[in-house]
Design a protein around this motif. Structure first.
Motif, PDB file in Angstrom:
ATOM      1  N   GLN A 281      67.424  31.050  42.190  1.00 29.24           N
ATOM      2  CA  GLN A 281      68.735  30.409  42.051  1.00 29.24           C
ATOM      3  C   GLN A 281      68.949  29.403  43.175  1.00 29.24           C
ATOM      4  OE1 GLN A 281      70.957  30.855  39.436  1.00 29.24           O
ATOM      5  NE2 GLN A 281      71.889  29.048  40.344  1.00 29.24           N
ATOM      6  N   ALA A 282      68.553  29.763  44.401  1.00 32.29           N
ATOM      7  CA  ALA A 282      68.691  28.844  45.527  1.00 32.29           C
ATOM      8  C   ALA A 282      67.821  27.602  45.306  1.00 32.29           C
ATOM      9  CB  ALA A 282      68.302  29.545  46.831  1.00 32.29           C
ATOM     10  N   SER A 283      66.614  27.797  44.769  1.00 32.22           N
ATOM     11  CA  SER A 283      65.727  26.672  44.484  1.00 32.22           C
ATOM     12  C   SER A 283      66.333  25.774  43.408  1.00 32.22           C
ATOM     13  CB  SER A 283      64.359  27.190  44.037  1.00 32.22           C
ATOM     14  OG  SER A 283      63.514  26.122  43.688  1.00 32.22           O
ATOM     15  N   ILE A 284      66.895  26.385  42.369  1.00 34.25           N
ATOM     16  CA  ILE A 284      67.536  25.603  41.297  1.00 34.25           C
ATOM     17  C   ILE A 284      68.716  24.814  41.859  1.00 34.25           C
ATOM     18  CG2 ILE A 284      68.944  25.827  39.200  1.00 34.25           C
ATOM     19  CD1 ILE A 284      67.068  28.180  38.426  1.00 34.25           C
ATOM     20  N   ASP A 285      69.518  25.467  42.703  1.00 38.67           N
ATOM     21  CA  ASP A 285      70.662  24.776  43.310  1.00 38.67           C
ATOM     22  C   ASP A 285      70.194  23.589  44.154  1.00 38.67           C
ATOM     23  OD1 ASP A 285      72.302  26.637  42.115  1.00 38.67           O
ATOM     24  OD2 ASP A 285      72.694  27.778  43.950  1.00 38.67           O
TER      25      ASP A 285
ATOM     26  N   ALA B 210      70.928  19.625  43.523  1.00 36.67           N
ATOM     27  CA  ALA B 210      71.503  18.713  44.517  1.00 36.67           C
ATOM     28  C   ALA B 210      70.615  17.485  44.684  1.00 36.67           C
ATOM     29  CB  ALA B 210      71.672  19.440  45.854  1.00 36.67           C
ATOM     30  N   GLN B 211      69.292  17.708  44.701  1.00 38.47           N
ATOM     31  CA  GLN B 211      68.368  16.569  44.824  1.00 38.47           C
ATOM     32  C   GLN B 211      68.469  15.659  43.601  1.00 38.47           C
ATOM     33  OE1 GLN B 211      64.536  18.407  45.436  1.00 38.47           O
ATOM     34  NE2 GLN B 211      64.963  18.919  47.575  1.00 38.47           N
ATOM     35  N   LEU B 212      68.608  16.252  42.427  1.00 37.58           N
ATOM     36  CA  LEU B 212      68.747  15.460  41.208  1.00 37.58           C
ATOM     37  C   LEU B 212      70.037  14.641  41.246  1.00 37.58           C
ATOM     38  CD1 LEU B 212      67.806  14.690  38.368  1.00 37.58           C
ATOM     39  CD2 LEU B 212      68.956  16.747  37.508  1.00 37.58           C
ATOM     40  N   THR B 213      71.113  15.252  41.699  1.00 40.15           N
ATOM     41  CA  THR B 213      72.386  14.526  41.811  1.00 40.15           C
ATOM     42  C   THR B 213      72.243  13.353  42.772  1.00 40.15           C
ATOM     43  OG1 THR B 213      73.646  16.532  41.321  1.00 40.15           O
ATOM     44  CG2 THR B 213      74.821  14.760  42.449  1.00 40.15           C
TER      45      THR B 213
ATOM     46  N   ASP C  64      72.650   9.454  41.840  1.00 39.09           N
ATOM     47  CA  ASP C  64      73.566   8.575  42.576  1.00 39.09           C
ATOM     48  C   ASP C  64      72.825   7.348  43.088  1.00 39.09           C
ATOM     49  OD1 ASP C  64      75.581  10.393  42.078  1.00 39.09           O
ATOM     50  OD2 ASP C  64      75.597  11.243  44.114  1.00 39.09           O
ATOM     51  N   LYS C  65      71.608   7.571  43.622  1.00 36.06           N
ATOM     52  CA  LYS C  65      70.822   6.443  44.132  1.00 36.06           C
ATOM     53  C   LYS C  65      70.424   5.503  42.990  1.00 36.06           C
ATOM     54  CE  LYS C  65      67.011   5.353  47.197  1.00 36.06           C
ATOM     55  NZ  LYS C  65      65.984   5.859  48.101  1.00 36.06           N
ATOM     56  N   ALA C  66      70.039   6.093  41.835  1.00 38.19           N
ATOM     57  CA  ALA C  66      69.670   5.267  40.679  1.00 38.19           C
ATOM     58  C   ALA C  66      70.877   4.458  40.202  1.00 38.19           C
ATOM     59  CB  ALA C  66      69.131   6.161  39.551  1.00 38.19           C
ATOM     60  N   SER C  67      72.057   5.075  40.208  1.00 40.34           N
ATOM     61  CA  SER C  67      73.274   4.342  39.811  1.00 40.34           C
ATOM     62  C   SER C  67      73.551   3.189  40.773  1.00 40.34           C
ATOM     63  CB  SER C  67      74.475   5.292  39.782  1.00 40.34           C
ATOM     64  OG  SER C  67      74.340   6.237  38.747  1.00 40.34           O
ATOM     65  N   ALA C  68      73.388   3.450  42.075  1.00 39.01           N
ATOM     66  CA  ALA C  68      73.616   2.394  43.077  1.00 39.01           C
ATOM     67  C   ALA C  68      72.598   1.265  42.883  1.00 39.01           C
ATOM     68  CB  ALA C  68      73.520   2.981  44.487  1.00 39.01           C
ATOM     69  N   LEU C  69      71.329   1.624  42.648  1.00 39.93           N
ATOM     70  CA  LEU C  69      70.304   0.599  42.420  1.00 39.93           C
ATOM     71  C   LEU C  69      70.589  -0.183  41.139  1.00 39.93           C
ATOM     72  CD1 LEU C  69      67.067   2.548  43.458  1.00 39.93           C
ATOM     73  CD2 LEU C  69      68.140   0.638  44.681  1.00 39.93           C
ATOM     74  N   GLN C  70      71.068   0.479  40.090  1.00 43.99           N
ATOM     75  CA  GLN C  70      71.406  -0.201  38.841  1.00 43.99           C
ATOM     76  C   GLN C  70      72.550  -1.190  39.084  1.00 43.99           C
ATOM     77  OE1 GLN C  70      69.820   0.097  35.747  1.00 43.99           O
ATOM     78  NE2 GLN C  70      71.063  -1.719  35.319  1.00 43.99           N
ATOM     79  N   GLN C  71      73.531  -0.770  39.887  1.00 43.68           N
ATOM     80  CA  GLN C  71      74.652  -1.661  40.206  1.00 43.68           C
ATOM     81  C   GLN C  71      74.161  -2.879  40.982  1.00 43.68           C
ATOM     82  OE1 GLN C  71      77.885  -1.384  39.086  1.00 43.68           O
ATOM     83  NE2 GLN C  71      78.034  -3.467  39.907  1.00 43.68           N
TER      84      GLN C  71
END
Length: 129
Positions: A82-86, A90-93, A97-104
């Motif tokens: 569960q800790a690994s999934i969490d 978080a890394q995926l989020t 976020d970084k992909a959204s910023a790069l797209q912008q």
């Protein structure tokens, strides 16, 4: 003579009575011994059954302890998973976020490029006039 015969019969009667009493005592002793032996055998059988039941109880307790340890280990592994999934969530989020910023940034750069292209086209049109 009848008195002598009666005395003799009384003597035989008392002897027979003593023999019956002796045989009764022997029978009682024999029955008591058999009863004691039967009780001893029964007690030994009960002690054997008790020892077996205690062994089974000990084995069941050990089995329960083993299952408890396995359950605790499985729960620990589940918590780690569960800790690994969490962490991966978080890394995926962060990656999203970084992909959204790069797209912008890409959209902004495309808008500037289109604006520059329009200015270039306008300048070329004025130059052609």
């Amino acid at each position: 003579m009848p008195q002598a015969k009666a005395a003799l019969l009384r003597q035989h009667w008392h002897a027979a009575q003593a023999e019956v009493a002796s045989l009764a005592a022997q029978l009682h002793e024999h029955l008591q011994q058999q009863e004691d032996e039967a009780a001893g055998s029964a007690a030994a059988a009960l002690q054997h059954q008790l020892a077996e039941a205690q062994q089974q109880l000990h084995e069941a307790h050990a089995h329960i302890d083993s299952q408890g340890e396995q359950l605790t280990e499985a729960q620990q592994q589940l918590l780690e998973a569960q800790a690994s999934i969490d962490s991966q969530g978080a890394q995926l989020t962060q990656a999203q976020d970084k992909a959204s910023a790069l797209q912008q940034q890409l959209d902004d750069a495309n808008a500037r490029m289109l604006d520059a292209q329009q200015q270039l086209d306008d300048a070329n049109a004025r130059a052609a006039d």
